[in-house]
Scaffold this active site. Sequence first.
Site, short mmCIF file in Angstrom:
data_model
loop_
_atom_site.label_atom_id
_atom_site.label_comp_id
_atom_site.label_asym_id
_atom_site.label_seq_id
_atom_site.Cartn_x
_atom_site.Cartn_y
_atom_site.Cartn_z
N ASP B 10 0.86 -1.21 0.17
CA ASP B 10 -0.13 -0.08 0.00
C ASP B 10 0.95 1.06 0.01
O ASP B 10 1.75 1.60 0.85
CB ASP B 10 -0.78 -0.28 1.20
CG ASP B 10 -1.65 1.30 1.38
OD1 ASP B 10 -1.64 2.16 0.57
OD2 ASP B 10 -2.34 1.38 2.58
N GLU B 175 -7.29 0.58 -4.14
CA GLU B 175 -7.17 0.58 -2.87
C GLU B 175 -8.59 0.22 -2.25
O GLU B 175 -8.63 -0.70 -1.50
CB GLU B 175 -6.96 1.84 -2.55
CG GLU B 175 -5.22 2.25 -2.41
CD GLU B 175 -5.05 3.68 -2.36
OE1 GLU B 175 -5.68 4.24 -2.03
OE2 GLU B 175 -3.79 3.92 -2.67
N ASP B 197 -13.26 4.93 1.36
CA ASP B 197 -11.81 5.02 1.45
C ASP B 197 -11.42 6.41 1.74
O ASP B 197 -11.36 7.01 0.53
CB ASP B 197 -11.09 4.15 0.60
CG ASP B 197 -9.73 4.20 0.70
OD1 ASP B 197 -9.27 4.71 1.71
OD2 ASP B 197 -8.97 3.34 0.03
#
Lengths: 242, 643
Positions: B10, B175, B197
Site C-alpha cells: 500500500d 485501494e 476509503d
Amino acid sequence: MTQILAQSAMAECWACDTQNDPAAYLCAACGKLLPSDSTDYFALFGLTHRLTLDVAALEKQFYRLSRKLHPDLYTRASKEKRQWSLEKSALLNDAYRALRDPIARTEYLLETEGIRLEEQSRDATDAARATGTDKQQVIPPDMLEEVFELNMQLEEVRMAAASNSQDPELMANLEVAEKNFTAQMEALQQQLESLWAAWDRALADNDAATKDAAKQAMVALLNRRSYIRNLVRDVRQALGKS
Amino acid sequence: MTQERVVGIDLGTTNSLVAFMQEDHPVVIPGEDGSNLVPSVVALAADGRMIVGNAARAHLIETPERAVYSVKRLMGRGVEDVQEELRFFPFHLAEDIAPGEVLRIRLGDREYTPPEISAYVLRQLKQNAERYFGPGSSVTKAVVTVPAYFNDAQRQATKDAGRMAGLDVLRLVNEPTAAALAYGLDKKKEGIVAVYDFGGGTFDISILKLQDGIFEVIATNGDTHLGGDDIDNLLMTIALDDIAGDLKLDLRHNGEAVQAIRKAVIEAKIALSSQPQATLDIHLPGGQQYRRTLTREQFEQLIAPVIARTAAPCRQAIQDAGITPAQIDEVVLVGGSTRIPRVRALVEEIFELPSRGKTPHTDLNPDEVVALGAAVQAKILAGGSAATEDMLLLDITPLSLGIEALGGVVARVIQRNSTIPASATEHFTTGVDGQTNVAIHVVQGEREMAKDCRSLARFDLKGIPPMTAGIPRIEVKFLIDANGILHVSAREQRSGKQAEIEVKPAYGLTDEQVETMILDSFDNAEEDFRQRQLVEARNEAETILTLVERAPSNPAWKLLAAEEHLRIARAKSDLEQVYKQEDYRAIRNAIEALDKATRHFAELQMETAVSFAIKGKTMRAADENMGKGPTAPHSIAPAEIET
C-alpha cells in the site's frame, strides 16, 4: 501507454495439439486458453444470435468464463499467453457489457448485420460540426406537432431563466411532458421485446424476408428512442433536474 | 511447483505498508523499528544518503528543504495541475518545468521526479520484507495499490516507481477493492458492499457485488485530491492566521515552523476523535508560545465542508451502480480519516444505515486493510492457496476514455465503470489526398470538451499508404489492461499495414527515462561506495603523514641516505597534494608510494633498540583516527605491532 502486437491465428492447441475450431477461445480437450481470432460476442458465450436472452444465465456464464480467461490467472505464463488472456478477457468484458444491456445488445446485433447506428450518428454529428450547422435529427412524422410545441415551451423557459423569472404553468406543462416521454420510452421497451421475438423466430426459421423486416423495425425503433431520450434530457435540464 | 513470494504494497499518501500471506492470513511486515507503518517521507541527508520513513520525519522539521512528504499528490501530474497543492504543501519544485512535463522536486541541490521519490519508499518496503523473510531472500514481485480514481498517468507513474525500485509490479489494485478482498476473505460474504476509503490525500468510493468468490466492482468514484491532508491544512491556516494576528509573526514561509505547526495540528486532530477537546501548544521561533484549545464541536464545524465533498462521489457511484442506498448490504470504512466520528456519521447518513439497523464496518484496522488486501491479491497472482481459492477480482476503469473529435468535443470510446480489461475499436481516415499521418488525441474524463478532460496522450498514426482522401481506413484498438493502463495499436485495413504509433505520454516518463532513473539509483550506490572509499583513504593518509612528519626525530632517520630523505619528502609532498582531492584511487596510489619510500626506514626502526619511541606515537596517531573507518596496514604499522 505501450504498443501491443497483432495476434496470429492458430487452430491447434499449443498445450495438447488438439485441432480446434479457429473460433474457439478455449481448447475443447484440455480447456486451455487459445489465441482464437473470433470476436463474435454471442459466440463467446456459446449463444446463437437470438435477442431474447436470460440475463441471470448470462452473468453465470460471464463469471465462469472470467475464471478461465482473466489475466490474473496468467501472470506467470509466457508473454504470448499473457497477451492472449488480455485480449480474450477484454473481449469477454466488452461482450458481457453489450449483451446484458437490451439496447446495446440490439445495436450490436444490427452491427453484425452490417448496420452501424453509432457510426451513422457520429458521422452526422461530425458533418454538422464541419459545416457549422445544427445537427438535423429526423423527427418521427407522428411527433412533429408535439415536438414543435415542446420546443416553444423550452425556448420560453430559457428566456424566463435568462431574466430570472419562472412561469409555474409552463413548468407544470414540462412536468407533464417529461412523464409523457418517459412513458413512451417504457412503451418502446415493450415494443422492442416483441421485435426481438419476431427476429428470433425468423432466425430459427431462416426466413430472410421476416429477418429484414424485423431489422428495419428495430432500426426505426432505436432511432425514435434516441430522439425521445434527447427530448427527455432537454426537458429534465429545463426543469433543473440534471 | 514452489510459489515465488509476491508481496502486497500500500503506497499511501501519508504512510506505506508491505504485507504478505502467511498461511491463510495476510500479515503486515514491520520495519526494523518494529512499526507497521512506514511514513511516506523521504529526506536527503547531508552525506547524500536517502532516508525514508520515521527516520526521515525528523528531517521534515530540521531540514525541510531537503525532505518531502505526500508526494503521491504529485504522481502523474503536471505543473499546471498542482498550483492548488503548492499553496499548502512545501513542495520545492524545479523552476524550469514546462506544462505537460513530468514534475521535478528539489531536495537540497538535487532534483527528483515524483516516481523516483516513491521508488525510495518502495525500496524501503522491499528491504523491510527481505529483512523479514531472512538472509538471502529477495523480493522482486509485488502488487501495489492505487486510489481507484487514479487516471492513466497516475497509474503509469506508480508502475514506473516500482520498476525504479527493482520491483516487477504484477498488478496495480485499486485501494477500495483491495480492502474488499481483505474484508471478503475474512467473512466469506455475499451481497453488495460499499467501500468508503478516506485516506491522507485521496478519497474513493467503490461498490462491489460479492458472489461465489467473485469480487465484481460495479461502480467507483472519488477525488484524488481530498483527504486528511486537507483537514490538516485547514487547521494550519487557522494557527498561522492566529499567530500572524495575535503575535504579529508571519511564519508562512518559515519551513521549520510550518512543519512544527503541522505536527501539532495532526496530533490535535487525532486526539479530537476520542476526546471532547484538544490543545495546540507550539514553541515558536523567537521563544514565543502559541496556545489554542479546540473543541470537537468547533473542529466538526470547521471540517464539515471538507468531509461533505465525499458525499457527491458516493451518490454518483450509487446511481451508476443502478441501485439505491438501501440495497447496499455492508459499508466498509478504510483510511485513517474514517476514524473521525463526524465522518462516520456522514457515512451512516449517506448509506441510510441507522434506519436499517446497521453500522459501518471498522473491524479491520483502517490503516492496514488496503495492504492486507494487496497481499491477498498477491497470493492469487502467485498461484493461490486454499484460502484464496475461487477468489477472482473483476475491477473497472474509473474514468471514461475518449478521443478528441472535430470541434474539440470528446467522442467516448470506453465508458467509465467498464470492467477491465476493456477494449474499443475506432476507425479513422484521412482528410487530404496523399496524407500519410493522422494525429489522435486521447483523453480521460467525463466532461464534454477535450480541453476539460485529462490529456492522456497525443499520437501520430504514421506510414499510412498515400491514397485519396477518405479512402484509408485505419483501425485503432484501445485496450485498458487489468491495471487500468491504456495500450494502443493501429492497422490500416485496406493495405493491412500495421500503422506506426508514436505515443507521447503526458506528464509521464518514457521507457528510456525510467531506465536511466533505475541506473541513477545504481549510480548513487556507486557514489555512496566512492564516498566511503574516499573517507577511508583519507584516514589512512592522515595516519601515515603523521608518522612521516615525526620520523626525523627518530634515531633511525639519521641512518638513511640523503637521497632516501629526498625520495620520502617527494612522496610525502605528493600525498599531501592528492589528499585534499576527491579521487580515492590517487590517494591510495600516493599512500602506496610513500609506504614504499619509507620501507627501509621502517626496517631500520625495527633493528634499532630505540624503535620503542615510535610505538607510542603510532598508537596515539591510530587512536586519533578511531571511528573514522578501518585503516589498511602498511609497512610502518607492522613495525609497531611486532615490537
